[in-house]
Design a protein around this motif. Structure first.
Motif, PDB file in Angstrom:
ATOM      1  N   ASN A 191      -0.269  -1.149   4.993  1.00 12.44           N
ATOM      2  CA  ASN A 191      -0.688  -0.102   5.940  1.00 12.44           C
ATOM      3  C   ASN A 191      -2.153   0.055   5.309  1.00 12.44           C
ATOM      4  OD1 ASN A 191       0.624   2.428   7.403  1.00 12.44           O
ATOM      5  ND2 ASN A 191       1.922   1.065   6.667  1.00 12.44           N
ATOM      6  N   THR A 231      -1.489  -0.745  -9.489  1.00  9.70           N
ATOM      7  CA  THR A 231      -2.694  -1.450  -9.644  1.00  9.70           C
ATOM      8  C   THR A 231      -2.860  -2.197  -8.280  1.00  9.70           C
ATOM      9  OG1 THR A 231      -3.297  -3.592 -10.719  1.00  9.70           O
ATOM     10  CG2 THR A 231      -0.950  -3.605 -10.165  1.00  9.70           C
ATOM     11  N   THR A 259       0.853  -1.154   0.098  1.00 13.52           N
ATOM     12  CA  THR A 259      -0.064   0.057   0.037  1.00 13.52           C
ATOM     13  C   THR A 259       0.836   1.354  -0.055  1.00 13.52           C
ATOM     14  OG1 THR A 259      -0.140  -0.141   2.348  1.00 13.52           O
ATOM     15  CG2 THR A 259      -1.854  -1.259   1.081  1.00 13.52           C
ATOM     16  N   ASP A 306       6.774   4.052   3.596  1.00 11.81           N
ATOM     17  CA  ASP A 306       7.291   2.740   3.708  1.00 11.81           C
ATOM     18  C   ASP A 306       8.213   2.345   2.549  1.00 11.81           C
ATOM     19  OD1 ASP A 306       5.901   2.299   6.079  1.00 11.81           O
ATOM     20  OD2 ASP A 306       3.967   1.540   4.819  1.00 11.81           O
ATOM     21  N   GLN A 313      -4.201   3.908  -6.733  1.00 11.19           N
ATOM     22  CA  GLN A 313      -4.174   5.394  -6.928  1.00 11.19           C
ATOM     23  C   GLN A 313      -2.986   5.970  -7.826  1.00 11.19           C
ATOM     24  OE1 GLN A 313      -6.186   8.133  -4.291  1.00 11.19           O
ATOM     25  NE2 GLN A 313      -5.874   6.721  -2.697  1.00 11.19           N
ATOM     26  N   GLY A 361      -6.425   0.741   4.968  1.00 14.44           N
ATOM     27  CA  GLY A 361      -7.268   1.941   5.174  1.00 14.44           C
ATOM     28  C   GLY A 361      -7.467   3.024   4.064  1.00 14.44           C
ATOM     29  N   PHE A 418       2.690  -1.354  -4.553  1.00 13.29           N
ATOM     30  CA  PHE A 418       1.430  -1.324  -5.264  1.00 13.29           C
ATOM     31  C   PHE A 418       0.552  -0.339  -4.739  1.00 13.29           C
ATOM     32  CE2 PHE A 418       3.271  -5.573  -5.690  1.00 13.29           C
ATOM     33  CZ  PHE A 418       2.778  -5.816  -6.854  1.00 13.29           C
ATOM     34  N   ILE A 478     -10.598   2.744  -0.264  1.00 10.64           N
ATOM     35  CA  ILE A 478      -9.977   1.895   1.121  1.00 10.64           C
ATOM     36  C   ILE A 478      -9.510   0.486   0.681  1.00 10.64           C
ATOM     37  CG2 ILE A 478     -11.362   3.286   2.549  1.00 10.64           C
ATOM     38  CD1 ILE A 478     -13.361   0.908   2.692  1.00 10.64           C
ATOM     39  N   THR A 479      -8.726  -0.002   1.500  1.00  9.52           N
ATOM     40  CA  THR A 479      -8.281  -1.260   1.281  1.00  9.52           C
ATOM     41  C   THR A 479      -9.512  -2.209   1.687  1.00  9.52           C
ATOM     42  OG1 THR A 479      -7.370  -1.561   3.535  1.00  9.52           O
ATOM     43  CG2 THR A 479      -5.698  -1.029   1.363  1.00  9.52           C
ATOM     44  N   HIS A 517      -2.970  -4.775  -4.814  1.00  8.95           N
ATOM     45  CA  HIS A 517      -2.104  -5.889  -4.228  1.00  8.95           C
ATOM     46  C   HIS A 517      -2.635  -6.986  -4.490  1.00  8.95           C
ATOM     47  CE1 HIS A 517      -3.784  -3.963  -0.730  1.00  8.95           C
ATOM     48  NE2 HIS A 517      -4.822  -4.629  -0.970  1.00  8.95           N
ATOM     49  N   GLU A 518      -3.731  -7.162  -4.829  1.00  6.28           N
ATOM     50  CA  GLU A 518      -4.297  -8.668  -5.217  1.00  6.28           C
ATOM     51  C   GLU A 518      -3.672  -9.173  -6.408  1.00  6.28           C
ATOM     52  OE1 GLU A 518      -5.773  -5.764  -4.917  1.00  6.28           O
ATOM     53  OE2 GLU A 518      -7.300  -5.524  -6.590  1.00  6.28           O
TER      54      GLU A 518
HETATM   55  C1  LIG Z   1      -3.314   3.849   4.886  1.00  8.62           C
HETATM   56  S1  LIG Z   1      -2.685   4.290   3.014  1.00  8.62           S
HETATM   57  C2  LIG Z   1      -1.109   3.744   2.759  1.00  8.62           C
HETATM   58  C3  LIG Z   1      -0.207   4.824   3.472  1.00  8.62           C
HETATM   59  C4  LIG Z   1       1.289   4.504   2.857  1.00  8.62           C
HETATM   60  N1  LIG Z   1       2.143   3.315   3.440  1.00  8.62           N
HETATM   61  C5  LIG Z   1       2.222   5.797   3.061  1.00  8.62           C
HETATM   62  O1  LIG Z   1       3.289   5.697   3.642  1.00  8.62           O
HETATM   63  O2  LIG Z   1       1.813   6.893   2.851  1.00  8.62           O
HETATM   64  C6  LIG Z   1      -3.612   3.026   2.145  1.00  8.62           C
HETATM   65  C7  LIG Z   1      -3.449   3.116   0.841  1.00  8.62           C
HETATM   66  O3  LIG Z   1      -3.712   1.804   0.051  1.00  8.62           O
HETATM   67  C8  LIG Z   1      -4.276   2.143  -1.239  1.00  8.62           C
HETATM   68  N2  LIG Z   1      -5.133   0.906  -1.604  1.00  8.62           N
HETATM   69  C9  LIG Z   1      -6.480   0.834  -1.619  1.00  8.62           C
HETATM   70  N3  LIG Z   1      -6.704  -0.361  -2.109  1.00  8.62           N
HETATM   71  C10 LIG Z   1      -5.590  -1.094  -2.417  1.00  8.62           C
HETATM   72  C11 LIG Z   1      -5.505  -2.274  -3.430  1.00  8.62           C
HETATM   73  N4  LIG Z   1      -6.158  -3.239  -3.499  1.00  8.62           N
HETATM   74  N5  LIG Z   1      -4.088  -2.529  -3.559  1.00  8.62           N
HETATM   75  C12 LIG Z   1      -3.337  -1.793  -3.380  1.00  8.62           C
HETATM   76  N6  LIG Z   1      -3.252  -0.456  -2.734  1.00  8.62           N
HETATM   77  C13 LIG Z   1      -4.513  -0.023  -2.363  1.00  8.62           C
HETATM   78  C14 LIG Z   1      -4.900   3.627  -1.161  1.00  8.62           C
HETATM   79  O4  LIG Z   1      -4.940   4.053  -2.376  1.00  8.62           O
HETATM   80  C15 LIG Z   1      -3.844   4.087  -0.056  1.00  8.62           C
HETATM   81  O5  LIG Z   1      -2.883   4.891  -0.850  1.00  8.62           O
END
Ligand SMILES: C[S@@+](CC[C@H](N)C(=O)[O-])C[C@H]1O[C@@H](n2cnc3c(N)ncnc32)[C@H](O)[C@@H]1O
Length: 188
Positions: free
Chosen positions: A98, A79, A28, A34, A54, A100, A51, A110-111, A81-82
Motif C-alpha cells: 500500500n 525496517t 507496508t 493487510d 515507522q 504512500g 515491513f 512516504i514510500t 522493504h528494500e
Molecule cells: C499507505 S501506508 C500503509 C497502510 C497499511 N497497509 C495499513 O493497513 O494501514 C504506507 C506505509 O508505508 C510505510 N513505509 C514508507 N517507506 C517504507 C519503506 N521503505 N519500507 C516499508 N514501509 C515503508 C509508511 O511508514 C506507512 O506506514
C-alpha cells in the motif's frame, strides 16, 4: 453487487490466490489491516513477513495482532522493504504493497520510487509460479505521482510470458482514485 474499490479488491484477489500454509509479505504494514488479513488467510501453518520504517506502525500492529491471537505466524521488521531480499527466507506466494503515507501519521514519511522498485523486484524474484504481488498506489501527495509513474512503467515493462499484469481503477472519480496493480507470475 457493487464494484469494489481498489483496496477491497486487493483483498479479494489475495483471498482467491493465497492458501492455508502459504508464505506472504506485507511490504507496508502501517496500521496492520493487510497484515491481519494475511495472517488469517495463511493460518497457523503459514507465514507473514511485515515491513515498515515507522516503529509506531510496527508497535501498533504488533499489539493489534496480539489482541487477536494472530501473532504466532507473523514476523514484523521495523525496517524498509528494500531489505526483503535478505530478510525473507525462501519462496513466497504473495505480497501486498500500500504505497504512500500512513493516514493520520507523519505525511513526510512516504514510500519512494527507488526503494519501492527494489522491493517489488525482490518479491517478484521470490514469487512462486501463479503467485501474485498486489500494489495499491496512492499518489495525491507530494512525490506520489513520481512513484506511481515509476511503478507503472516498471510493471508495463515486464515480459508477458513471465508475468501477467493487471491495472484496476475507477476513472471518473475526483482526487486521485487509488490504482490497483496485480502482477501474477506465469513462469520462472
Ligand atoms: C499507505 S501506508 C500503509 C497502510 C497499511 N497497509 C495499513 O493497513 O494501514 C504506507 C506505509 O508505508 C510505510 N513505509 C514508507 N517507506 C517504507 C519503506 N521503505 N519500507 C516499508 N514501509 C515503508 C509508511 O511508514 C506507512 O506506514
Amino acid at each position: 453487487m457493487k464494484i469494489q474499490p481498489s483496496v477491497r479488491y486487493s483483498h479479494t484477489i489475495l483471498s482467491q490466490l493465497v492458501q492455508n500454509g502459504d508464505t506472504v509479505v506485507d511490504a507496508t504494514v502501517g496500521k496492520g489491516n493487510d497484515t491481519e488479513f494475511l495472517s488469517q488467510l495463511v493460518g497457523e501453518n503459514g507465514k507473514v513477513y511485515g515491513f515498515d520504517v515507522q516503529a509506531e506502525a510496527i508497535n501498533y500492529t504488533k499489539q493489534r495482532l496480539d489482541d487477536k491471537n494472530l501473532s504466532s505466524n507473523v514476523t514484523l521488521f521495523n525496517t524498509g522493504h528494500e531489505n526483503i531480499e535478505k530478510l525473507v527466507d525462501g519462496p513466497i506466494n504473495a505480497a501486498i504493497f500500500n504505497l504512500g503515507y500512513l493516514p493520520g501519521s507523519n505525511k513526510d514519511i512516504i514510500t519512494k520510487p527507488d526503494t519501492t522498485l527494489t522491493a517489488i523486484k525482490a518479491c517478484l524474484d521470490k514469487l512462486e509460479v501463479n503467485g501474485v504481488v498486489v500494489l495499491v498506489l496512492y499518489y495525491g501527495h507530494d512525490g506520489g505521482p513520481q512513484e506511481k509513474d515509476a511503478v507503472i512503467q516498471y510493471a508495463q515493462s515486464l515480459d508477458q510470458k513471465a508475468f501477467s499484469v493487471m491495472q484496476y481503477q475507477f476513472i471518473n472519480q475526483v482526487h486521485c482514485p487509488p490504482i490497483l496493480l496485480a502482477i501474477q507470475k506465469n513462469s520462472n
